[in-house]
Enzyme design. Structure first.
Site, mmCIF file in Angstrom:
data_model
loop_
_atom_site.group_PDB
_atom_site.id
_atom_site.type_symbol
_atom_site.label_atom_id
_atom_site.label_comp_id
_atom_site.label_asym_id
_atom_site.label_seq_id
_atom_site.Cartn_x
_atom_site.Cartn_y
_atom_site.Cartn_z
ATOM 1 C CD GLN A 51 -2.499 1.851 0.654
ATOM 2 O OE1 GLN A 51 -2.182 2.741 -0.120
ATOM 3 N NE2 GLN A 51 -3.691 1.299 0.659
ATOM 4 C CD GLU A 92 -4.412 -0.201 4.207
ATOM 5 O OE1 GLU A 92 -3.919 -0.086 5.344
ATOM 6 O OE2 GLU A 92 -3.751 -0.496 3.193
ATOM 7 N NE ARG A 93 -10.435 8.493 3.813
ATOM 8 C CZ ARG A 93 -11.690 8.849 3.568
ATOM 9 N NH1 ARG A 93 -12.390 8.202 2.651
ATOM 10 N NH2 ARG A 93 -12.244 9.855 4.220
ATOM 11 C CD GLU A 125 -8.167 3.477 -4.722
ATOM 12 O OE1 GLU A 125 -9.287 3.619 -4.216
ATOM 13 O OE2 GLU A 125 -7.116 3.536 -4.061
ATOM 14 C CG ASN A 126 -3.764 4.877 -2.509
ATOM 15 O OD1 ASN A 126 -4.294 5.270 -1.488
ATOM 16 N ND2 ASN A 126 -3.546 3.596 -2.744
ATOM 17 N NE ARG A 129 -10.338 5.566 -3.881
ATOM 18 C CZ ARG A 129 -11.585 5.556 -4.294
ATOM 19 N NH1 ARG A 129 -12.306 6.655 -4.201
ATOM 20 N NH2 ARG A 129 -12.136 4.460 -4.786
#
Length: 310
Positions: A51, A92-93, A125-126, A129
């Site tokens: 991550q 994960e958030r 993805e991170n 966002r």
């Protein structure tokens, strides 16, 4: 491996129905299959060890957890199935908030990705966002370049970013660990970090970062503070170089020269967006300009080309 991820996760999840619709359909059929929404025991879901996100705002997680208590998880987690365990690729958030909300099940979409694809999707993805810290985002860019041999152009194209913004972000990784930590905690912005790059001494840069974080200086105020700090350092350096036979006039000349060098370095760094060092010599002086990649060199050359010719 440069898979076609496009400019968003929509391409990865294309055609997927809403969580509620898919969940009802899949449960009734008893077979979700890869790509369908599946409700799984949260105890069987594990975070992704690769991550890219390291900092999670606990207050924001609490707010999301309260929302989940009422509405559940609106968007499923993207996972890879490994026996009875589901490793998170993206989300994960949401997973952390679900645990805070004490949910026993979470909706997931299973994807059969390779390890390299998992990392690539997690990074993209991170970034998309837009809730990563500036340091985490810069680290994502670097990992895409290091692990997948992307160029700055590749990263910009994959993410729909400006190439120069990507290159500028990479320079943030040149900050001291302490300054990077302040940026990760949201106490320093990317603009603050760029100002701090003018301070090459690690202890001094960390001290400047501490002052910005403690007093909440604006970017403009930080620039003034850094300029004053560099001037004071140059003055001290010139003072240490004094000899018994130096006249007051020579002292002032040495001090003014040292300050002029530091000031010139500072402004060149601001204009070029790169580390610059002026090295005085006995017969000739040198200006060294650092660049991160071929693309970064081209960016610097473009700046020079736009300068008016004499």
């Amino acid at each position: 491996m440069k898979t076609g991820l496009g400019k968003g996760l929509g391409a990865l999840l294309g055609g997927v129905k809403s969580a509620a619709e898919s969940r009802e359909e899949n449960i009734s059929q008893g077979s979700p299959g890869i790509g369908g929404v599946l409700m799984v025991d949260i105890r069987k879901v594990e975070p992704n060890p690769t991550q890219p996100r390291q900092y999670f705002d606990e207050e924001a997680l609490d707010e999301l957890a309260e929302s989940m208590k009422t509405f559940g998880i609106v968007q499923p987690l993207l996972v890879k199935e490994d026996g009875d365990i589901y490793t998170i690729i993206a989300g994960e958030r949401r997973y952390r908030a679900a645990r805070k909300a004490k949910l026993t099940e979470v909706p997931v979409i299973v994807k059969d990705y390779t390890e390299m694809e998992i990392l690539q999707v997690a990074l993209i993805e991170n970034i998309q966002r837009q809730d990563l810290t500036s340091i985490e985002e810069a680290t994502c860019y670097k990992r895409l370049m290091d692990d997948f041999f992307f160029s700055a152009d590749d990263v910009a194209g994959k993410l729909g970013k400006n190439k120069h913004a990507v290159i500028s972000a990479l320079h943030l990784l040149e900050l001291t660990p302490k300054a990077q930590q302040f940026a990760a905690e949201g106490k320093l912005t990317a603009s603050h970090a760029k100002v701090l790059l003018a301070v090459e001494d690690e202890e001094l840069q960390s001290a400047c970062a501490q002052k910005i974080a403690d007093t909440g200086l604006s970017v403009r105020e930080a620039e003034v503070m850094v300029t004053a700090t560099l001037k004071a350092v140059a003055k001290k350096a010139a003072s240490l170089e004094k000899t018994a036979e130096n006249s007051g006039e020579k002292d002032n000349a040495a001090e003014n020269a040292a300050y002029a060098y530091r000031r010139a370095e500072y402004y060149l760094k601001q204009v070029l967006g790169s580390q610059v060092q002026i090295i005085p010599g006995k017969k000739k002086n040198k200006i060294e300009i650092e660049y991160y990649s071929v693309e970064d060199l081209e960016r610097i050359m473009d700046i020079f080309k736009k300068l008016p010719s004499s």
